[in-house]
Design a protein around this motif. Structure first.
Motif: not given
Length: 198
Positions: A146-165
Motif C-alpha cells: 500500500a501507499r499514500a498518494d505517490d509515496g513509496p510502497w509499503r509491504l503490508v502482508r505476505v499471507a498463505p493463499f491457495d493457488g489452486q482455488a
C-alpha cells in the motif's frame, strides 16, 4: 510496476449491495459508494461473531495477476474501513486496506481461513491522502502493498493463499458502527503480479 489495465466498475459483482449506488456506472472516472450501517467482514476470532455483510465489488483474480485499488474516505467513524477484498469462499478471504479505530487510522490486513487474523499498524499521517492498495497473487500466497498518494510502497502482508482455488478481488468498504460512510474509489486496475518480495 508492470503495465496495467483499467477494470470498469460495471465488470464487478457486489458480495452485498451497498446503500448506494443502485447501479454501477460504465464510464465514470470514479465510483462513490455509501455503506450500509452494520456492514463488516469477520469470522469468530476474539469477538465470537461472524459478519459477512461487507460491500466488495469483485472480479476474477488468477495466479500471476495483481489488482490495485485507489480511494479516499472521510475517516471519522469507529471501524470505518476500505481497501481490497480477495475472496475464495465464505471461510477463505482476505480484506486489506485502512480502518479507523480508537481515534487512529490503521493500515493492515485480515486473513481468514475459518477464523480471522488481524494485523494492523497506525498511519495517521495518511488521513488526508489518496490510498492505493495492491495485491499480487502468487502460486502459494498473496502479497499486499500500500501507499499514500505517490509515496513509496509499503509491504503490508505476505499471507498463505491457495493457488489452486478460484478467487475474486476488488474494492471494498464497510461501516460497522454508523450510517453515511461514503468512499470515493478513483481507480481499479489489473496488472501482472509483482515478481519480487523485496
Amino acid at each position: 510496476m508492470p503495465e496495467s489495465h483499467i477494470i470498469p466498475w460495471s465488470d464487478g459483482t457486489w458480495t452485498n449491495a451497498p446503500a448506494s449506488p443502485s447501479e454501477l456506472p460504465t464510464g465514470s472516472e470514479h465510483l462513490d459508494v455509501t455503506a450500509v450501517e452494520g456492514s463488516d467482514a469477520w469470522r469468530h476470532t476474539a469477538y465470537g461473531f461472524v459478519h459477512d455483510t461487507e460491500h466488495a465489488l469483485l472480479a476474477p483474480l488468477t495466479v500471476g495477476e495483481a489488482m490495485e485499488v485507489s480511494f479516499r474516505a472521510p475517516w471519522d467513524g469507529q471501524f470505518d474501513q476500505a481497501g481490497v477484498f480477495v475472496r475464495i469462499d465464505d471461510e477463505h478471504w482476505i480484506k486489506t486496506g485502512l480502518e479507523y479505530a480508537d481515534d487512529h487510522l490503521g493500515l493492515g490486513a485480515v486473513v481468514t481461513a475459518g477464523g480471522s487474523d488481524w494485523s494492523v499498524g497506525h498511519v495517521d499521517e495518511w488521513l488526508e491522502s489518496e490510498i492505493t492498495v495492491r495485491v499480487s497473487r502468487w502460486a502459494d500466497s498473496l502479497i499486499v502493498r500500500a501507499r499514500a498518494d505517490d509515496g513509496p510502497w509499503r509491504l503490508v502482508r505476505v499471507a498463505p493463499f491457495d493457488g489452486q482455488a478460484t478467487a475474486w478481488a476488488g474494492p471494498f468498504l464497510a461501516a460497522p458502527t454508523r450510517t453515511g460512510l461514503t468512499v470515493r474509489f478513483t481507480r481499479w486496475e489489473r496488472s501482472a503480479a509483482d515478481t519480487e518480495l523485496h
